[in-house]
Design an enzyme around this catalytic site. Structure first.
Site, PDB file in Angstrom:
ATOM      1  N   ASP A 296       0.825  -1.211   0.000  1.00 53.94           N
ATOM      2  CA  ASP A 296       0.000   0.000   0.000  1.00 53.94           C
ATOM      3  C   ASP A 296       0.862   1.265   0.000  1.00 53.94           C
ATOM      4  O   ASP A 296       1.977   1.265   0.510  1.00 53.94           O
ATOM      5  CB  ASP A 296      -0.915  -0.023   1.224  1.00 53.94           C
ATOM      6  CG  ASP A 296      -2.117   0.894   1.067  1.00 53.94           C
ATOM      7  OD1 ASP A 296      -2.365   1.365  -0.067  1.00 53.94           O
ATOM      8  OD2 ASP A 296      -2.800   1.150   2.066  1.00 53.94           O
TER       9      ASP A 296
ATOM     10  N   GLY B 148       0.264   5.381  -4.414  1.00 55.06           N
ATOM     11  CA  GLY B 148      -0.319   6.656  -4.834  1.00 55.06           C
ATOM     12  C   GLY B 148       0.260   7.816  -4.036  1.00 55.06           C
ATOM     13  O   GLY B 148       0.703   8.821  -4.599  1.00 55.06           O
ATOM     14  N   ARG B 149       0.301   7.659  -2.705  1.00 53.25           N
ATOM     15  CA  ARG B 149       0.823   8.727  -1.857  1.00 53.25           C
ATOM     16  C   ARG B 149       2.309   8.953  -2.100  1.00 53.25           C
ATOM     17  O   ARG B 149       2.798  10.076  -2.050  1.00 53.25           O
ATOM     18  CB  ARG B 149       0.562   8.402  -0.371  1.00 53.25           C
ATOM     19  CG  ARG B 149      -0.842   8.732   0.065  1.00 53.25           C
ATOM     20  CD  ARG B 149      -1.193   8.074   1.363  1.00 53.25           C
ATOM     21  NE  ARG B 149      -1.528   6.664   1.177  1.00 53.25           N
ATOM     22  CZ  ARG B 149      -1.776   5.828   2.155  1.00 53.25           C
ATOM     23  NH1 ARG B 149      -1.685   6.222   3.414  1.00 53.25           N
ATOM     24  NH2 ARG B 149      -2.105   4.573   1.894  1.00 53.25           N
TER      25      ARG B 149
ATOM     26  N   HIS C 179       2.828   3.350  -8.928  1.00 59.88           N
ATOM     27  CA  HIS C 179       2.624   1.918  -9.180  1.00 59.88           C
ATOM     28  C   HIS C 179       3.845   1.318  -9.879  1.00 59.88           C
ATOM     29  O   HIS C 179       4.242   0.188  -9.605  1.00 59.88           O
ATOM     30  CB  HIS C 179       1.352   1.695  -9.999  1.00 59.88           C
ATOM     31  CG  HIS C 179       0.104   2.115  -9.263  1.00 59.88           C
ATOM     32  ND1 HIS C 179      -0.144   1.740  -7.963  1.00 59.88           N
ATOM     33  CD2 HIS C 179      -0.955   2.881  -9.637  1.00 59.88           C
ATOM     34  CE1 HIS C 179      -1.311   2.259  -7.563  1.00 59.88           C
ATOM     35  NE2 HIS C 179      -1.815   2.956  -8.567  1.00 59.88           N
TER      36      HIS C 179
ATOM     37  N   LEU D 286      10.995 -20.216  -4.674  1.00 65.26           N
ATOM     38  CA  LEU D 286       9.995 -19.350  -4.024  1.00 65.26           C
ATOM     39  C   LEU D 286       8.674 -19.472  -4.785  1.00 65.26           C
ATOM     40  O   LEU D 286       8.658 -19.400  -6.010  1.00 65.26           O
ATOM     41  CB  LEU D 286      10.473 -17.884  -4.070  1.00 65.26           C
ATOM     42  CG  LEU D 286       9.480 -16.832  -3.580  1.00 65.26           C
ATOM     43  CD1 LEU D 286       9.347 -16.885  -2.051  1.00 65.26           C
ATOM     44  CD2 LEU D 286       9.922 -15.424  -3.993  1.00 65.26           C
TER      45      LEU D 286
ATOM     46  N   ARG E 242       1.728  -4.911   6.067  1.00 64.24           N
ATOM     47  CA  ARG E 242       1.062  -3.853   5.311  1.00 64.24           C
ATOM     48  C   ARG E 242       1.907  -2.593   5.408  1.00 64.24           C
ATOM     49  O   ARG E 242       2.318  -2.201   6.502  1.00 64.24           O
ATOM     50  CB  ARG E 242      -0.340  -3.574   5.838  1.00 64.24           C
ATOM     51  CG  ARG E 242      -1.033  -2.496   4.995  1.00 64.24           C
ATOM     52  CD  ARG E 242      -2.518  -2.449   5.203  1.00 64.24           C
ATOM     53  NE  ARG E 242      -3.115  -1.527   4.228  1.00 64.24           N
ATOM     54  CZ  ARG E 242      -4.350  -1.572   3.781  1.00 64.24           C
ATOM     55  NH1 ARG E 242      -5.151  -2.512   4.196  1.00 64.24           N
ATOM     56  NH2 ARG E 242      -4.797  -0.696   2.896  1.00 64.24           N
TER      57      ARG E 242
HETATM   58  C1  IPE Z   1      -5.429  -2.774  -0.648  1.00 62.55           C
HETATM   59  O1  IPE Z   1      -5.071  -1.444  -0.737  1.00 62.55           O
HETATM   60  C2  IPE Z   1      -5.340  -3.432  -2.000  1.00 62.55           C
HETATM   61  C3  IPE Z   1      -3.995  -3.574  -2.561  1.00 62.55           C
HETATM   62  C4  IPE Z   1      -2.875  -3.275  -1.972  1.00 62.55           C
HETATM   63  C5  IPE Z   1      -3.955  -4.121  -3.886  1.00 62.55           C
HETATM   64  P1  IPE Z   1      -6.172  -0.303  -0.909  1.00 62.55           P
HETATM   65  O2  IPE Z   1      -5.425   0.973  -0.932  1.00 62.55           O
HETATM   66  O3  IPE Z   1      -7.035  -0.602  -2.076  1.00 62.55           O
HETATM   67  O4  IPE Z   1      -7.017  -0.466   0.423  1.00 62.55           O
HETATM   68  P2  IPE Z   1      -7.944   0.580   1.195  1.00 62.55           P
HETATM   69  O5  IPE Z   1      -8.935   1.096   0.206  1.00 62.55           O
HETATM   70  O6  IPE Z   1      -7.047   1.674   1.697  1.00 62.55           O
HETATM   71  O7  IPE Z   1      -8.557  -0.186   2.305  1.00 62.55           O
HETATM   72  C1  IPE Z   2      -1.397   0.234  -3.432  1.00 59.53           C
HETATM   73  O1  IPE Z   2      -1.166   1.589  -3.453  1.00 59.53           O
HETATM   74  C2  IPE Z   2      -1.564  -0.356  -4.811  1.00 59.53           C
HETATM   75  C3  IPE Z   2      -2.955  -0.659  -5.194  1.00 59.53           C
HETATM   76  C4  IPE Z   2      -3.989  -0.634  -4.410  1.00 59.53           C
HETATM   77  C5  IPE Z   2      -3.186  -1.035  -6.556  1.00 59.53           C
HETATM   78  P1  IPE Z   2      -2.368   2.622  -3.494  1.00 59.53           P
HETATM   79  O2  IPE Z   2      -2.652   2.944  -4.925  1.00 59.53           O
HETATM   80  O3  IPE Z   2      -3.506   2.147  -2.704  1.00 59.53           O
HETATM   81  O4  IPE Z   2      -1.697   3.885  -2.807  1.00 59.53           O
HETATM   82  P2  IPE Z   2      -2.417   4.900  -1.822  1.00 59.53           P
HETATM   83  O5  IPE Z   2      -2.952   4.090  -0.674  1.00 59.53           O
HETATM   84  O6  IPE Z   2      -3.495   5.569  -2.597  1.00 59.53           O
HETATM   85  O7  IPE Z   2      -1.322   5.817  -1.400  1.00 59.53           O
HETATM   86 MG    MG Z   3      -4.054   2.355  -0.755  1.00 61.12          MG
END
Ligand code: IPE
Ligand code: IPE
Ligand code: MG
Length: 245
Positions: free
Chosen positions: A22, A25-26, A39, A133, A186
């Site tokens: 996770d 994006g940030r 990504h 793995l 996480r």
């Molecule tokens: C969980 O992350 C899904 C993946 C890492 C692929 P999200 O960013 O989608 O989860 P929420 O929305 O914060 O719970």
């Molecule tokens: C996790 O990063 C990847 C996917 C869910 C595909 P995010 O895209 O959720 O990143 P944030 O949480 O918005 O920063």
């Molecule tokens: Mg996220």
């Protein structure tokens, strides 16, 4: 010069690690970049963590790459993520195969484009005898959807109520035949499960890292394994029972 860190206790290395990758994006936004750049950086980081798994002796790694809920994101982002999956399969497969990685997919494969399905199946087939793995890629994966899928299959196969046991359910999940995750990591500081391995993680240890996924490096991974090694897993028993077993 920095000294090498203490070796990890071999008998306490988790056999199966799951990662909720996770914060891509940030990570991007904090650099003034588009989310998709995050990504891409996330994919780059995956290489480091795969190598670290091989080095530390983790035998199964499950990565959460795209959830059933992620379809609700803006269409350009969804399109970008699907494109990245295709691209990674084309670009990284030979190297993963050379490294002895057995690739598997968990999730609803039929919900992806036919050309992607074909690529995934070919990758799974090519690497099926590799043993260094097992890498489960959770793409179009949701824990609830997985359980519904398993129930439907059981009903279709005529499994009777008294035949439904934990072992039977395990066999109908996407992870059939694999050990349950011992450790779920996480990144990005979030403290939630987000529909990841709901059944399988019943007794997993959880670890939250504060850094965004592209910044979660080998040293961070090692820290998670160190913390895991120091935990007492009781599986519902008492400390005294665990100590005498
Ligand atoms: C969980 O992350 C899904 C993946 C890492 C692929 P999200 O960013 O989608 O989860 P929420 O929305 O914060 O719970
Ligand atoms: C996790 O990063 C990847 C996917 C869910 C595909 P995010 O895209 O959720 O990143 P944030 O949480 O918005 O920063
Ligand atoms: Mg996220």
């Amino acid at each position: 010069m920095a000294t090498d860190p203490k070796p990890l206790p071999l008998e306490r290395i988790p056999q199966h690690v799951g990662i909720i990758m996770d914060g891509n994006g940030r990570w991007a936004i904090s650099r003034g970049l588009p989310r998709l750049a995050g990504h891409r950086a996330g994919v780059e980081n995956l290489r480091r963590i795969i190598s670290a798994c091989v080095e530390f002796g983790v035998k199964h790694l499950t990565i959460y790459a795209f959830s059933t809920e992620n379809w609700g994101r803006p269409p350009e982002e969804v399109k970008g993520l699907l494109f990245i999956l295709d691209e990674v399969l084309d670009r990284e497969l030979a190297e993963l195969h050379k490294e002895g990685v057995q690739l598997r997919h968990i999730g609803w494969l039929e919900g992806l484009a036919p050309s992607t399905q074909k690529k995934v199946l070919q990758a799974v087939e090519l690497t099926r005898h590799n043993t260094r793995l097992v890498l489960n890629v959770a793409f179009n994966y949701g824990g609830r959807a997985e359980i519904i899928h398993a129930i439907r299959q059981m009903l279709a196969d005529g499994v009777t109520p008294d035949q439904v046991t934990e072992d039977v359910v395990n066999r109908y999940l996407y992870t059939a035949g694999q050990p349950d995750p011992d450790l779920i990591i996480r990144t990005a500081g979030e403290l939630r499960v987000s529909n990841f391995l709901l059944w399988q993680a019943a007794y997993a240890e959880y670890y939250a890292a504060d850094v965004f996924w592209p910044d979660f490096d080998k040293a961070q991974f090692r820290r998670a394994l160190e913390q895991f090694a120091g935990r007492e897993r009781r599986f519902g028993l008492t400390s005294a029972q665990i100590a005498s077993s």
